[in-house]
Design an enzyme around this catalytic site. Structure first.
Site, short mmCIF file in Angstrom:
data_model
loop_
_atom_site.label_atom_id
_atom_site.label_comp_id
_atom_site.label_asym_id
_atom_site.label_seq_id
_atom_site.Cartn_x
_atom_site.Cartn_y
_atom_site.Cartn_z
N SER A 36 0.71 -1.17 -0.15
CA SER A 36 -0.18 0.04 0.00
C SER A 36 0.92 1.26 -0.10
O SER A 36 1.57 1.41 -0.79
CB SER A 36 -0.90 0.03 1.06
OG SER A 36 -2.00 1.10 0.93
N HIS A 90 -7.88 -4.87 -1.20
CA HIS A 90 -6.82 -4.38 -0.82
C HIS A 90 -6.13 -5.55 0.09
O HIS A 90 -4.80 -5.61 0.22
CB HIS A 90 -6.91 -3.30 -0.10
CG HIS A 90 -5.84 -2.36 0.27
ND1 HIS A 90 -5.02 -1.63 -0.70
CD2 HIS A 90 -5.14 -1.88 1.54
CE1 HIS A 90 -4.14 -1.02 -0.18
NE2 HIS A 90 -4.13 -1.06 1.23
N ASP A 113 -9.75 -3.43 -5.40
CA ASP A 113 -9.30 -2.84 -4.20
C ASP A 113 -9.81 -1.48 -4.38
O ASP A 113 -9.58 -0.73 -5.45
CB ASP A 113 -7.67 -2.83 -4.35
CG ASP A 113 -7.14 -2.19 -3.20
OD1 ASP A 113 -7.61 -1.31 -2.51
OD2 ASP A 113 -5.94 -2.28 -2.95
#
Length: 760
Positions: free
Chosen positions: A602, A722, A687
């Site tokens: 991320s 995600h 995501d």
């Protein structure tokens, strides 16, 4: 005919299982204009003039609906290419999968916690992918004969105890689904019903459902498209939840009365400011719903007295009445709890940058009435306040580590101003408040871990000071005595000392540098804790050292480590700190300079992308998980989920103050004609936090410009978001894929298996 045309179209989009050459995405001209354009879009408070255009000929890879056959076909071809390039690792992946399973207690149970007249817990069963949520009644248990620290429920071997009532078997819920994530499961105040929220796509949009526990009847009543957070009201007739706007921002809090259609629910709070997201929770004593708004550096909370609200409403159809605590002021954050008729507030008001604890009467909760409870201490970062009837637990950080403090209360003098730190044997550790449902209790729970100690759940009796280890997460085939951890310091470009946590096997030859795995994050004031991870064992047992770089942008050393440490116009400190950590590990003879692999997910993927552009020569390989790498394009477009609020973290590229600075580190915008290491990039199609097209575009830019023959691979999970797979076995397989890539690149794929290392 139409049938023939459909068949031809399907054939055109068929993707082979293996693809020998890297896919080349079509380049289609597209221009993004930064600055003041009268197009109705949110371009911030200070858009620049003149405007500046940036070309993005891969913009077409963005498909908000995730259905475009051309885009999906491209992602499938990338997967086929990644499969071809890593097919030689198939055997190693199987070995690593089995190896990770060998460290997992597949049939296991969480430590039960008491809530009302029941003990609640979750358990897992070997071969089943998801947990089972259950409880047992406390009514038949002779608790008076038990140590108050102990759990009076027999859960030997992780098997179901006598009298178990299964509340929700997530395996049955997930049947036929490619993704199933239960975010919350909450029993009603009378414990006769549960509400749970579930996401079946990975897009983090949850449906709330209800189950009547007598007879296990699922009600024909569902609340769609929520954030997943749920809180029961004062009665089992009402529940609170939140919904999102088109940009995936939590913007409204609602009250639902059971037995009514969700379309008639009352919105009790909303926030139209795109920089803020709404939140809500029930106070620890259960008396109030705390509801309000937060941005990354500003907050505002209101109180809804639940019992009084229920009485005032009578028929449950009157409007909720919220009482403001303190109106938002830019840069002022505060969190609220209620304790014996007072509001307790953890805040950075009055330049208390590491936060302080204050309180005020609940009838007059505003800042003008706040009085100091504990004197501000620059050396302690306060994060949370958890009250019980006769004491409170304060959480925070000191000396770079998470800590817990006790605050006692007497009926005569009220709350003490002294904080008593709970001490631990290991200096380098992580500790967090555990599950503590009962307000009127003399016992609290907390969790503890270190880089060599698996997660432990402890009970502490405050009146006596007695502690009891309730459970340590079982890690089969792990002997902690064979591993050692330590903390070292690197020196950043500006002289700042940056901590690094290292774990390794004791039998490594310390006179020689070793292959090194270096992990980093460094954003949102999120701390990377020195905690145990079984996924490190396949690396450690092959002679690789594991290091965690506690770079600026995180919160390890308090608020200043984040702001001004590495936020807005100091963000590049995150990346240069990480580079300094890698260089220091080489100078210390810890790391083999030719065998350093890095990973980040991320915002940590942003770190990986940035340092690969700045110092690609330092690293042998990199894994970038769901990486935030197209910072300019994402921060420019307020229609992309979460973008507007994120401008409080990175800045707004429409503003001249931030345009050039963000552009100077955004990974997609800084790929150049140079050599790069081998890179594995992962993405999740659904995501909502980092859209799949960011890593897809980055991979194309890298292949287009780099001057070496090293591999750049993109692997997209077409069924997840995600946080990767929700199925625990699939998640382990995904991790085995990444570990195999790392071991191969660090040239230890053929190292002796861990059993041989253990016996040596």
């Amino acid at each position: 005919s139409a049938v023939v045309l459909r068949a031809m179209s399907a054939a055109q989009h068929q993707v082979p299982e293996l693809l020998e050459s890297p896919p080349i995405a079509e380049r289609i001209p597209h221009t993004t204009t930064f600055g003041a354009v009268d197009d109705g879009a949110n371009r911030g408070d200070n858009p620049m003039l003149p405007t500046i255009d940036i070309e993005d000929n891969l913009f077409w890879l963005r498909d908000d609906n995730r259905k475009d056959p051309k885009v999906i076909g491209h992602l499938k071809r990338e997967n086929a290419y990644a499969k071809f390039k890593t097919q030689h690792l198939e055997g190693l992946r199987k070995t690593l999968y089995e190896e990770q399973l060998s460290h997992l207690q597949q049939t296991d149970v969480s430590v039960p916690y008491k809530d009302g007249d029941f003990w609640y817990y979750t358990r897992t069963v070997e071969g089943l992918s998801y947990p089972i949520n259950a409880r047992v009644s406390a009514s038949h248990l002779s608790e008076s004969e038990q140590d108050p620290l102990k759990v009076p429920v027999s859960l030997d071997g992780g098997n179901a105890p006598d009298g178990e009532q299964v509340l929700l078997d997530e395996n049955k819920l997930a049947a036929g689904l490619s993704h199933c994530d239960v975010r919350a499961l909450k029993p009603s105040p009378d414990h006769k019903m549960i509400a749970y929220s579930v996401d079946t796509t990975g897009y983090e949009t949850y449906a709330v459902r209800f189950v009547q526990l007598e007879g296990m009847v699922t009600l024909d009543e569902e609340i769609p498209k929520t954030t997943g957070s749920i809180v029961w009201g004062a009665t089992p007739r009402e529940i609170f939840y939140a919904t999102q706007d088109e940009a995936h921002r939590a913007h409204k809090v609602w009250r639902h009365v059971l037995g009514t259609d969700a379309s008639t629910d009352e919105c009790i709070y909303s926030d139209d400011d795109e920089l803020f997201s709404v939140g809500f929770f029930k106070s620890k004593d259960g008396s109030a719903l705390v509801v309000g708004s937060q941005s990354s550096d500003t907050s505002e909370w209101h109180l809804l007295q639940l019992e009084r609200d229920a009485e005032n409403r009578g028929d449950e159809n009157a409007s909720a009445k919220l009482a403001l605590v303190e109106r938002r002021k830019d840069g002022v954050e505060y969190d609220v709890e209620i304790w014996h008729g007072d509001v307790y507030v953890v805040t950075n008001r009055d330049d208390a940058r590491n936060f302080k604890l204050v309180c005020a009467p609940i009838a007059t909760p505003s800042a003008e009435h706040w009085r100091e409870v504990v004197a501000y201490d620059e050396a302690i970062k306060l994060d949370g306040f958890t009250p019980f009837r006769n004491f409170a637990l304060v959480s925070g950080r000191k000396d770079g580590f998470s800590q817990l403090w006790l605050m006692r209360r007497s009926s005569e003098s009220g709350a003490s101003s002294n904080l008593e730190m709970i001490n631990f044997e290991e200096d380098a550790h992580t500790v967090h408040v555990g599950v503590n449902k009962e307000f009127d209790s003399d016992v609290l729970r907390f969790s503890y871990s270190s880089m060599t100690t698996p997660r432990q759940t402890w009970a502490l009796q405050v009146s006596s000071g007695r502690r009891l280890l309730l459970k340590e997460t079982p890690v089969p085939n792990y002997d902690r005595s064979r591993y050692t951890s330590r903390r070292v310091l690197a020196t950043a470009d500006d002289g700042t000392r940056v901590p690094i946590s290292i774990v390794s096997r004791k039998d490594i030859d310390e006179t020689k540098p070793a292959p090194m795995y270096l992990y980093g994050y460094g954003s949102y004031e999120i701390s990377l804790e020195p905690s145990f991870s079984a996924s490190y064992l396949p690396l450690l047992d092959r002679g690789i050292k594991v290091a965690v770089a506690h770079v600026r942008g995180g919160g390890e050393l308090g608020r200043v480590w984040y702001d001004p440490g590495a936020r807005y116009l100091t963000k590049k400190n995150t990346f240069t700190d990480f580079i300094s950590c890698a260089e220091a590990l080489v100078k210390m003879n810890e790391a083999d300079p030719a065998r350093i692999a890095i990973e980040g997910r991320s915002a940590g993927g942003l770190l990986v992308g940035a340092v690969l552009n700045m110092r690609p020569d330092l690293f042998r390989a990199a894994v970038a998980g769901v990486p935030f790498v197209d910072v300019m394009q994402t921060m420019a477009d307020a229609t992309i989920p979460l973008t507007t609020g994120e401008r409080k973290e990175w800045g707004d590229p429409h503003d001249a103050r931030y345009f050039q600075y963000i552009r100077s580190y955004s990974p997609v915008d800084n790929v150049a004609q140079r050599q790069y290491p081998n890179i594995l990039v992962t993405a999740g199609l659904w995501d909502p936090r980092v859209a799949y097209w960011e890593p897809a575009k980055w991979v194309q830019r890298l292949r287009e410009l780099k001057t070496d023959d090293n591999a750049v691979l993109l692997k997209t999970d077409l069924d997840s978001g995600h946080f990767s797979a929700s199925d625990r076995y699939k998640y382990i397989k995904e991790r085995a894929y990444e570990l195999a890539f790392l071991l191969d690149q660090l040239q230890v794929a053929d190292a002796a298996p861990p059993t041989q290392l253990t016996e040596s």
